[in-house]
Design a protein around this motif. Sequence first.
Motif, mmCIF file in Angstrom:
data_model
loop_
_atom_site.group_PDB
_atom_site.id
_atom_site.type_symbol
_atom_site.label_atom_id
_atom_site.label_comp_id
_atom_site.label_asym_id
_atom_site.label_seq_id
_atom_site.Cartn_x
_atom_site.Cartn_y
_atom_site.Cartn_z
ATOM 1 N N LEU A 1 113.662 -6.289 -30.995
ATOM 2 C CA LEU A 1 113.422 -7.167 -29.853
ATOM 3 C C LEU A 1 114.419 -8.318 -29.869
ATOM 4 C CD1 LEU A 1 109.542 -7.517 -30.164
ATOM 5 C CD2 LEU A 1 110.810 -5.904 -28.734
ATOM 6 N N HIS A 2 115.094 -8.520 -28.748
ATOM 7 C CA HIS A 2 115.961 -9.677 -28.547
ATOM 8 C C HIS A 2 115.222 -10.597 -27.586
ATOM 9 C CE1 HIS A 2 119.582 -8.017 -30.496
ATOM 10 N NE2 HIS A 2 119.071 -6.860 -30.106
ATOM 11 N N LEU A 3 114.839 -11.763 -28.068
ATOM 12 C CA LEU A 3 114.070 -12.689 -27.248
ATOM 13 C C LEU A 3 114.952 -13.389 -26.219
ATOM 14 C CD1 LEU A 3 111.775 -14.295 -29.968
ATOM 15 C CD2 LEU A 3 111.324 -12.324 -28.488
ATOM 16 N N PRO B 1 117.519 -11.052 -33.668
ATOM 17 C CA PRO B 1 116.528 -10.089 -33.175
ATOM 18 C C PRO B 1 115.359 -9.952 -34.151
ATOM 19 C CG PRO B 1 118.479 -8.947 -33.952
ATOM 20 C CD PRO B 1 118.785 -10.414 -33.996
ATOM 21 N N LEU C 1 108.856 1.157 -23.117
ATOM 22 C CA LEU C 1 109.728 -0.021 -23.077
ATOM 23 C C LEU C 1 110.272 -0.359 -21.695
ATOM 24 C CD1 LEU C 1 111.732 0.099 -26.423
ATOM 25 C CD2 LEU C 1 109.889 -1.457 -25.768
ATOM 26 N N LEU D 1 109.378 -4.018 -20.119
ATOM 27 C CA LEU D 1 110.426 -5.005 -19.836
ATOM 28 C C LEU D 1 110.483 -5.363 -18.359
ATOM 29 C CD1 LEU D 1 113.213 -3.663 -22.183
ATOM 30 C CD2 LEU D 1 112.035 -5.857 -22.381
ATOM 31 N N VAL E 1 103.107 -7.907 -28.614
ATOM 32 C CA VAL E 1 104.342 -8.490 -28.085
ATOM 33 C C VAL E 1 104.145 -8.792 -26.604
ATOM 34 C CG1 VAL E 1 106.798 -8.100 -27.678
ATOM 35 C CG2 VAL E 1 105.717 -7.151 -29.716
ATOM 36 N N PHE F 1 106.101 -9.063 -23.567
ATOM 37 C CA PHE F 1 107.435 -8.667 -23.128
ATOM 38 C C PHE F 1 107.999 -9.562 -22.029
ATOM 39 C CE2 PHE F 1 106.357 -5.039 -25.639
ATOM 40 C CZ PHE F 1 107.574 -4.615 -26.143
ATOM 41 N N VAL G 1 110.902 -11.214 -23.738
ATOM 42 C CA VAL G 1 111.875 -10.329 -24.372
ATOM 43 C C VAL G 1 113.003 -10.018 -23.387
ATOM 44 C CG1 VAL G 1 112.209 -8.064 -25.431
ATOM 45 C CG2 VAL G 1 110.109 -9.338 -25.872
ATOM 46 N N ALA H 1 114.986 -4.720 -25.525
ATOM 47 C CA ALA H 1 114.184 -4.057 -26.557
ATOM 48 C C ALA H 1 114.610 -2.603 -26.638
ATOM 49 C CB ALA H 1 112.704 -4.166 -26.231
#
Length: 80
Positions: A10-12, A18, A35, A39, A57, A59, A62, A65
């Motif tokens: 996960l890249h916030l 990550p 995903l 997203l 999580v 999303f 995010v 992902a």
Amino acid sequence: MADPKPALVLHLAAGGEPLIFPLTAAESAPVQEKLPDLLKHGGVHSVHTRDDNLVSVNFAHVAAAYVDDLSRKGKFGLSV
């Protein structure tokens, strides 16, 4: 060849390093299928990790992902 070690990466949206959550092989396929929708709509989803933890999580926070294989050497992430 090494056994696959799938992980949710996960890249916030706020930036930073990550977050990496190791997954079981059985959990990786369903997570990968969900995903794009998560997203797009920013939903909350819970994932069982390989060490039997439950991670929820949101999303909405995010930016990117994907499920990657941690056993690959020299390549990680969104490489072509």
